[in-house]
Design an enzyme around this catalytic site. Structure first.
Site, mmCIF file in Angstrom:
data_model
loop_
_atom_site.group_PDB
_atom_site.id
_atom_site.type_symbol
_atom_site.label_atom_id
_atom_site.label_comp_id
_atom_site.label_asym_id
_atom_site.label_seq_id
_atom_site.Cartn_x
_atom_site.Cartn_y
_atom_site.Cartn_z
ATOM 1 N N ASN A 1 -1.649 21.203 -15.915
ATOM 2 C CA ASN A 1 -2.678 20.321 -15.345
ATOM 3 C C ASN A 1 -2.224 19.944 -13.941
ATOM 4 O O ASN A 1 -1.100 20.241 -13.539
ATOM 5 C CB ASN A 1 -2.907 19.087 -16.236
ATOM 6 C CG ASN A 1 -1.649 18.258 -16.398
ATOM 7 O OD1 ASN A 1 -1.114 17.743 -15.414
ATOM 8 N ND2 ASN A 1 -1.153 18.156 -17.617
ATOM 9 N N VAL B 1 -0.048 24.879 -24.552
ATOM 10 C CA VAL B 1 0.945 25.859 -24.104
ATOM 11 C C VAL B 1 1.887 25.226 -23.065
ATOM 12 O O VAL B 1 3.073 25.552 -23.003
ATOM 13 C CB VAL B 1 0.236 27.148 -23.612
ATOM 14 C CG1 VAL B 1 -0.487 26.953 -22.313
ATOM 15 C CG2 VAL B 1 1.204 28.296 -23.521
ATOM 16 N N ASP B 2 1.367 24.307 -22.281
ATOM 17 C CA ASP B 2 2.165 23.581 -21.282
ATOM 18 C C ASP B 2 3.313 22.832 -21.973
ATOM 19 O O ASP B 2 4.494 22.952 -21.583
ATOM 20 C CB ASP B 2 1.224 22.596 -20.571
ATOM 21 C CG ASP B 2 1.812 21.973 -19.315
ATOM 22 O OD1 ASP B 2 2.872 22.434 -18.870
ATOM 23 O OD2 ASP B 2 1.195 21.026 -18.800
ATOM 24 N N VAL C 1 -7.528 22.796 -24.761
ATOM 25 C CA VAL C 1 -7.918 21.408 -24.456
ATOM 26 C C VAL C 1 -9.043 21.354 -23.415
ATOM 27 O O VAL C 1 -9.935 20.496 -23.492
ATOM 28 C CB VAL C 1 -6.686 20.630 -23.921
ATOM 29 C CG1 VAL C 1 -7.063 19.247 -23.440
ATOM 30 C CG2 VAL C 1 -5.616 20.529 -24.992
ATOM 31 N N TYR C 2 -9.039 22.253 -22.447
ATOM 32 C CA TYR C 2 -10.019 22.203 -21.357
ATOM 33 C C TYR C 2 -11.400 22.733 -21.752
ATOM 34 O O TYR C 2 -12.350 22.611 -20.980
ATOM 35 C CB TYR C 2 -9.484 22.921 -20.112
ATOM 36 C CG TYR C 2 -8.520 22.074 -19.282
ATOM 37 C CD1 TYR C 2 -8.154 20.780 -19.665
ATOM 38 C CD2 TYR C 2 -7.966 22.572 -18.103
ATOM 39 C CE1 TYR C 2 -7.272 20.014 -18.902
ATOM 40 C CE2 TYR C 2 -7.090 21.804 -17.334
ATOM 41 C CZ TYR C 2 -6.745 20.525 -17.743
ATOM 42 O OH TYR C 2 -5.871 19.772 -16.978
ATOM 43 N N SER D 1 -7.416 27.564 -19.982
ATOM 44 C CA SER D 1 -8.606 26.690 -20.108
ATOM 45 C C SER D 1 -9.339 26.776 -21.443
ATOM 46 O O SER D 1 -10.291 26.021 -21.651
ATOM 47 C CB SER D 1 -9.632 26.931 -18.980
ATOM 48 O OG SER D 1 -9.231 26.296 -17.800
ATOM 49 N N THR D 2 -8.946 27.677 -22.331
ATOM 50 C CA THR D 2 -9.736 27.841 -23.571
ATOM 51 C C THR D 2 -9.256 26.935 -24.706
ATOM 52 O O THR D 2 -9.775 27.011 -25.814
ATOM 53 C CB THR D 2 -9.711 29.303 -24.066
ATOM 54 O OG1 THR D 2 -8.368 29.648 -24.415
ATOM 55 C CG2 THR D 2 -10.230 30.258 -23.014
ATOM 56 N N ASP E 1 3.676 33.829 -29.446
ATOM 57 C CA ASP E 1 4.102 32.624 -28.736
ATOM 58 C C ASP E 1 4.643 33.023 -27.359
ATOM 59 O O ASP E 1 5.646 33.747 -27.265
ATOM 60 C CB ASP E 1 5.192 31.938 -29.567
ATOM 61 C CG ASP E 1 5.692 30.655 -28.925
ATOM 62 O OD1 ASP E 1 5.336 30.370 -27.762
ATOM 63 O OD2 ASP E 1 6.459 29.947 -29.600
ATOM 64 N N ILE E 2 3.997 32.538 -26.321
ATOM 65 C CA ILE E 2 4.359 32.968 -24.955
ATOM 66 C C ILE E 2 5.777 32.547 -24.580
ATOM 67 O O ILE E 2 6.401 33.157 -23.711
ATOM 68 C CB ILE E 2 3.320 32.434 -23.933
ATOM 69 C CG1 ILE E 2 3.333 33.281 -22.662
ATOM 70 C CG2 ILE E 2 3.527 30.964 -23.631
ATOM 71 C CD1 ILE E 2 2.127 33.076 -21.768
HETATM 72 N N1 AR6 Z 1 1.749 30.655 -26.744
HETATM 73 C C1 AR6 Z 1 0.600 31.252 -26.383
HETATM 74 N N2 AR6 Z 1 -0.584 30.602 -26.329
HETATM 75 C C2 AR6 Z 1 -0.597 29.300 -26.679
HETATM 76 C C3 AR6 Z 1 0.569 28.598 -27.073
HETATM 77 C C4 AR6 Z 1 1.793 29.334 -27.099
HETATM 78 N N3 AR6 Z 1 2.952 28.765 -27.435
HETATM 79 N N4 AR6 Z 1 0.220 27.304 -27.346
HETATM 80 C C5 AR6 Z 1 -1.109 27.210 -27.149
HETATM 81 N N5 AR6 Z 1 -1.608 28.406 -26.757
HETATM 82 P P1 AR6 Z 1 -4.195 24.792 -23.766
HETATM 83 P P2 AR6 Z 1 -5.937 24.519 -21.398
HETATM 84 C C6 AR6 Z 1 -2.996 28.777 -26.413
HETATM 85 O O1 AR6 Z 1 -4.880 23.629 -24.397
HETATM 86 O O2 AR6 Z 1 -7.155 24.684 -22.205
HETATM 87 C C7 AR6 Z 1 -2.331 20.801 -21.626
HETATM 88 O O3 AR6 Z 1 -2.178 19.519 -22.142
HETATM 89 C C8 AR6 Z 1 -4.110 27.986 -27.064
HETATM 90 O O4 AR6 Z 1 -4.379 28.507 -28.352
HETATM 91 O O5 AR6 Z 1 -2.724 24.870 -23.829
HETATM 92 O O6 AR6 Z 1 -5.821 25.273 -20.083
HETATM 93 C C9 AR6 Z 1 -2.132 20.847 -20.106
HETATM 94 O O7 AR6 Z 1 -1.149 19.942 -19.672
HETATM 95 C C10 AR6 Z 1 -5.261 28.209 -26.107
HETATM 96 O O8 AR6 Z 1 -5.966 29.400 -26.435
HETATM 97 O O9 AR6 Z 1 -4.570 24.868 -22.159
HETATM 98 C C11 AR6 Z 1 -3.487 20.489 -19.591
HETATM 99 O O10 AR6 Z 1 -3.680 19.089 -19.567
HETATM 100 C C12 AR6 Z 1 -4.583 28.451 -24.750
HETATM 101 O O11 AR6 Z 1 -3.176 28.526 -25.030
HETATM 102 C C13 AR6 Z 1 -4.427 21.100 -20.601
HETATM 103 O O12 AR6 Z 1 -3.686 21.201 -21.819
HETATM 104 C C14 AR6 Z 1 -4.809 27.360 -23.744
HETATM 105 O O13 AR6 Z 1 -4.850 26.091 -24.375
HETATM 106 C C15 AR6 Z 1 -4.848 22.497 -20.208
HETATM 107 O O14 AR6 Z 1 -5.786 22.971 -21.105
#
Ligand code: AR6
Length: 181
Positions: free
Chosen positions: A33, A42-43, A135-136, A132-133, A19-20
């Site tokens: 975003n 993660v955001d 939701v995006y 990006s991997t 967990d970051i």
């Molecule tokens: N620690 C490490 N990695 C994580 C964590 C965590 N706590 N939580 C999720 N991940 P995403 P995106 C990983 O969807 O694709 C948001 O709503 C997850 O498994 O967080 O860039 C923003 O506001 C995945 O591999 O980011 C934007 O609207 C990675 O983080 C949108 O999502 C990225 O997944 C951005 O989408």
């Protein structure tokens, strides 16, 4: 807890999972975003764990410097609120539309500009999530080689950051990354 899996590039890249929001180095990168106002994934986790200070600073940056929001591939820096790290570098990755809309270049720009900001801010240890991997929808296998090439190329020319942690949420994602580079 963050578990290290493999050290690459003479120790300057550490592939790990966890967990970051628990990372204790100088800075973490947020996969934000363009609104900079938070979201899921993660955001959401970073804003939840960091508390309202980070959002307040994001809002200030928007109103003072970025009325149209943060363009994909760009990066900005804030404090880290209650997180155990010192700084948060917010970047916006590309939304995957099939690969013909510059998504690969934008992903590379997001990593490069976040690294640039880290270097210019004196950051020695920085952790990146897999931008990006989630939701995006950017394909994980394709992201692996782009990320590895971008980070190694940057580190070849720069002293800082000294160590880049590529931090995957799940161990399987870290292992997939290592198979693809
Ligand atoms: N620690 C490490 N990695 C994580 C964590 C965590 N706590 N939580 C999720 N991940 P995403 P995106 C990983 O969807 O694709 C948001 O709503 C997850 O498994 O967080 O860039 C923003 O506001 C995945 O591999 O980011 C934007 O609207 C990675 O983080 C949108 O999502 C990225 O997944 C951005 O989408």
């Amino acid at each position: 807890m963050i578990e290290e899996i493999k050290s690459l590039a003479e120790g300057r890249i550490i592939v790990c999972h966890g967990d970051i929001t628990t990372f204790k180095g100088d800075a973490i990168v947020n996969a934000a975003n363009s609104t900079l106002l938070g979201g899921g994934g993660v955001d959401g986790a970073i804003h939840r764990a960091g508390g309202p200070e980070i959002l307040a600073e994001c809002k200030r940056i928007r109103s003072e410097r970025l009325p149209g929001g943060l363009p994909p591939g760009e990066a900005v820096l804030t404090g880290a609120g209650k997180l155990p790290t010192q700084k948060v570098i917010h970047t916006v990755g590309p939304i995957w539309h099939g690969g013909k809309q510059g998504e690969k270049e934008t992903l590379s720009n997001a990593y490069r500009n976040a690294l640039r900001l880290a270097a210019d801010s004196g950051v020695e240890r920085v952790a990146f999530p897999a931008i990006s991997t989630g939701v995006y929808g950017f394909p994980k296998k394709l992201a692996a080689s782009i990320v590895y090439d971008t980070v190694t190329d940057f580190l070849r020319h720069e002293q800082l950051p000294h160590t880049v942690f590529l931090l995957f949420f799940g161990r399987e994602d870290a292992e997939l990354f290592l198979r693809e580079i």
